[in-house]
Design a protein around this motif. Structure first.
Motif, PDB file in Angstrom:
ATOM      1  N   ALA B  84      37.694  31.218  36.322  1.00 15.40           N
ATOM      2  CA  ALA B  84      37.845  31.021  37.771  1.00 15.40           C
ATOM      3  C   ALA B  84      37.460  32.281  38.547  1.00 15.40           C
ATOM      4  O   ALA B  84      36.712  32.209  39.529  1.00 15.40           O
ATOM      5  CB  ALA B  84      39.279  30.613  38.092  1.00 15.40           C
ATOM      6  N   ILE B  85      37.936  33.428  38.128  1.00 19.26           N
ATOM      7  CA  ILE B  85      37.642  34.666  38.868  1.00 19.26           C
ATOM      8  C   ILE B  85      36.168  35.044  38.710  1.00 19.26           C
ATOM      9  O   ILE B  85      35.515  35.456  39.674  1.00 19.26           O
ATOM     10  CB  ILE B  85      38.560  35.823  38.411  1.00 19.26           C
ATOM     11  N   ASN B  87      33.621  33.146  38.223  1.00 15.90           N
ATOM     12  CA  ASN B  87      32.653  32.189  38.764  1.00 15.90           C
ATOM     13  C   ASN B  87      32.998  31.648  40.139  1.00 15.90           C
ATOM     14  O   ASN B  87      32.204  30.915  40.715  1.00 15.90           O
ATOM     15  CB  ASN B  87      32.492  31.023  37.775  1.00 15.90           C
ATOM     16  N   GLY B  88      34.174  32.011  40.667  1.00 15.49           N
ATOM     17  CA  GLY B  88      34.561  31.506  41.984  1.00 15.49           C
ATOM     18  C   GLY B  88      33.815  32.219  43.103  1.00 15.49           C
ATOM     19  O   GLY B  88      33.017  33.117  42.853  1.00 15.49           O
ATOM     20  N   PRO B  89      34.065  31.826  44.356  1.00 11.29           N
ATOM     21  CA  PRO B  89      33.437  32.518  45.490  1.00 11.29           C
ATOM     22  C   PRO B  89      33.981  33.942  45.589  1.00 11.29           C
ATOM     23  O   PRO B  89      35.123  34.196  45.208  1.00 11.29           O
ATOM     24  CB  PRO B  89      33.880  31.689  46.694  1.00 11.29           C
ATOM     25  N   MET B  90      33.153  34.859  46.062  1.00 10.56           N
ATOM     26  CA  MET B  90      33.569  36.266  46.142  1.00 10.56           C
ATOM     27  C   MET B  90      33.516  36.739  47.591  1.00 10.56           C
ATOM     28  O   MET B  90      32.453  36.730  48.217  1.00 10.56           O
ATOM     29  CB  MET B  90      32.636  37.110  45.259  1.00 10.56           C
ATOM     30  N   MET B  98      37.975  42.896  40.992  1.00 11.27           N
ATOM     31  CA  MET B  98      37.326  41.578  40.905  1.00 11.27           C
ATOM     32  C   MET B  98      35.808  41.734  40.983  1.00 11.27           C
ATOM     33  O   MET B  98      35.053  40.974  40.375  1.00 11.27           O
ATOM     34  CB  MET B  98      37.825  40.663  42.022  1.00 11.27           C
ATOM     35  N   ILE B  99      35.392  42.740  41.739  1.00  9.96           N
ATOM     36  CA  ILE B  99      33.953  43.037  41.796  1.00  9.96           C
ATOM     37  C   ILE B  99      33.511  43.641  40.461  1.00  9.96           C
ATOM     38  O   ILE B  99      32.506  43.267  39.877  1.00  9.96           O
ATOM     39  CB  ILE B  99      33.681  44.006  42.967  1.00  9.96           C
ATOM     40  N   TYR B 173      41.916  35.959  29.991  1.00 10.74           N
ATOM     41  CA  TYR B 173      41.782  36.792  31.186  1.00 10.74           C
ATOM     42  C   TYR B 173      41.330  38.233  30.943  1.00 10.74           C
ATOM     43  O   TYR B 173      41.059  38.969  31.873  1.00 10.74           O
ATOM     44  CB  TYR B 173      43.140  36.829  31.909  1.00 10.74           C
ATOM     45  N   SER B 174      41.212  38.623  29.689  1.00  7.00           N
ATOM     46  CA  SER B 174      40.970  40.049  29.426  1.00  7.00           C
ATOM     47  C   SER B 174      39.513  40.325  29.086  1.00  7.00           C
ATOM     48  O   SER B 174      38.750  39.419  28.736  1.00  7.00           O
ATOM     49  CB  SER B 174      41.901  40.529  28.325  1.00  7.00           C
TER      50      SER B 174
END
Lengths: 338, 338
Positions: B84-85, B87-90, B98-99, B173-174
């Motif tokens: 999700a993080i 491939n989601g919108p940024m 996150m970047i 997540y890692s």
């Protein structure tokens, strides 16, 4: 101070301050002060305020740093209690800790004045394997040294040492220098931002024993004299660093790590470089290492400190009678009179 | 994957990533990656680029956090590699990590694609007394489990365990989840923002043994099968907290502190409150505690984690021949085809 039949008589310790969280990520002191405040509130509610032999002020020194879980917000609070910082001009843009040190000086001091609290005990933790240390600016403050002797006999489950930083009162920089007497109670090893039950308990006992001693002193008991080993700081040693990046290039040698207060001889292993090479101690004399691999000192350029040990004869002491106290009232000179 | 005469044949591990500083204050990995980069540069300069059996990419994952000496700048980087993080919108206002997770996914992934590196080894430290652990999302990744078996026989100076977090690839997540195979190499006890020579050296040896195994695997050696004890995470336990302030009201009990992977039975001491009371483990079954008193997990509400131990039969493996590899080329389906 008066001396009667080789017993030194000293003023009563009416006001004591116990401070935690001067460094916000040294958690034993933070949780201990919170616990003492809770216990104190309950005690006050229960008893109709029996007269205590000393008033004890509990202080969380750096609430913002505690909130953030950091050592400090802008600058190291425990370097902000010099005469110059406390009395110099204060800009609006001053770091938070410079403002906070003045607040604390107002609350516990003013440093060097008759209004200052009688004793400051400032609680600290270290990642170094130092056991319980009292750190003071004097090797002849009989109050601090007698408290240390009391801890030595009362608290045998942890090694105890007395460390002396030979700095003048004016130049002294730490919170405990605000009181008429004062010391840091430094306990490790504990990682910063972590609380270990054994270290917390050692600190709790240390504070209890200290307060027991103060009550006993105030009540008139004579404390016998005796010898104390004092470790006087001689110098600091920095990590080897890359000349370009200033990054460290070695860690404390595994044979030295955790061996605080074990005599370090010239030629002994000091560092192990990240490529595996051993670097030895190049000093000319054996000295006692302490604050070995303290987390917060990487930025200060200190990998360890070295001390000389000496034996100090501490005289017998007792509290001054009210009559003696009036006769010996200390006369403080102001700047103008100097 | 193919299976010949009970030997599982797996694709070559052509590209390996060794990452440090995913948490900027876990210093063994930071200094080890810097050291490996230095050694690597020298090696490249010396040899006229002999063909290596695997290309090894060295990465400092969170350079800003390393610079600041913090775990992270805005948010925990090692929780930013979910599907999700990545491939989601940024948004422009996205937290730094996150970047950065997308940059790393571009460099080492994309996660779940044929272009991803074959193996990610992400270096971590813990304040818990966990020895050397490999932490992975799978209990049947034969590459990770064989590397673990190789470390077990090569590195006897530190206790070794294999921890399994049962999380799907999408939810994982890692950073290590970005590779086709991956694990965190977690070593402690070491305070954060400190480097201890013994822990650094254990990590250095761990990485060397891991890379030795990869070279040996790629060169065609058959690795015999055998059993591995796997600790599968069952649940986390938080500290007791004050309902009003959310401050913790107890520390790990001294009888539990540092006893990671020692079976915890119902009724065993779990916490000691700051007033001195013992709280016991109320679970219904004995489980293995780990990450006991990990510094960074106070904010996550984790005082310790508990695991079940099981024995996993790991089959013999060898690398696929080129012919087998062509025949077994994995077919990745894209989102649209699903």
């Amino acid at each position: 101070m008066c001396q009667v039949a080789s017993v030194v008589c000293l003023p009563k310790l009416s006001r004591v301050a116990v401070c935690g969280g001067t460094h916000g990520n040294e958690l034993s002191g933070v949780y201990l002060v919170r616990e003492l405040v809770k216990v104190d509130k309950k005690a006050v509610e229960k008893k109709a305020e029996e007269e205590e032999p000393a008033s004890v002020l509990m202080v969380l020194s750096n609430p913002r740093a505690i909130q953030q879980g950091q050592r400090y917000v802008d600058t190291d609070l425990n370097r902000c209690f010099t005469h110059a910082i406390l009395n110099g001009p204060m800009l609006d843009t001053a770091p938070y800790e410079m403002i906070r040190s003045r607040e604390l000086n107002g609350m516990l001091g003013p440093k060097g004045s008759p209004e200052a609290v009688d004793l400051v005990c400032d609680l600290h933790n270290t990642t170094a394997n130092m056991g319980l240390c009292l750190i003071a600016y004097s090797d002849c403050d009989w109050i601090c040294l007698h408290i240390f002797r009391h801890l030595q006999v009362s608290q045998t489950s942890i090694p105890l040492r007395y460390i002396h930083f030979d700095v003048s009162n004016k130049e002294s920089y730490s919170l405990d220098s605000v009181g008429k007497h004062g010391f840091a109670m430094e306990i490790g090893a504990q990682p910063h931002s972590v609380v270990r039950s054994n270290i917390y308990t050692a600190m709790k006992l240390g504070v209890q024993h200290m307060l027991d001693w103060v009550r006993s002193f105030n009540s008139g008991r004579i404390f016998e004299g005796g010898f104390v080993d004092v470790f006087t700081m001689v110098k600091h040693i920095d990590y080897p660093r890359d000349s370009e990046t200033q990054n460290i290039t070695a860690a404390i040698h595994p044979q030295l790590q955790d061996r605080d207060f074990c005599l370090l001889h010239p030629g002994d292993p000091l560092f192990q470089t990240f490529s595996g090479e051993t670097l030895t101690y190049k000093g000319h004399q054996p000295l006692y290492p302490f604050f070995i691999n303290e987390c917060a000192y990487y930025e200060k350029g200190i990998a360890l400190s070295l001390a000389r040990r000496k034996r100090v004869m501490v005289p017998a002491i007792r509290v001054q009678t009210e009559q003696e106290q009036r006769a010996n009232e200390p006369r403080y000179t102001s700047e103008e009179e100097e």
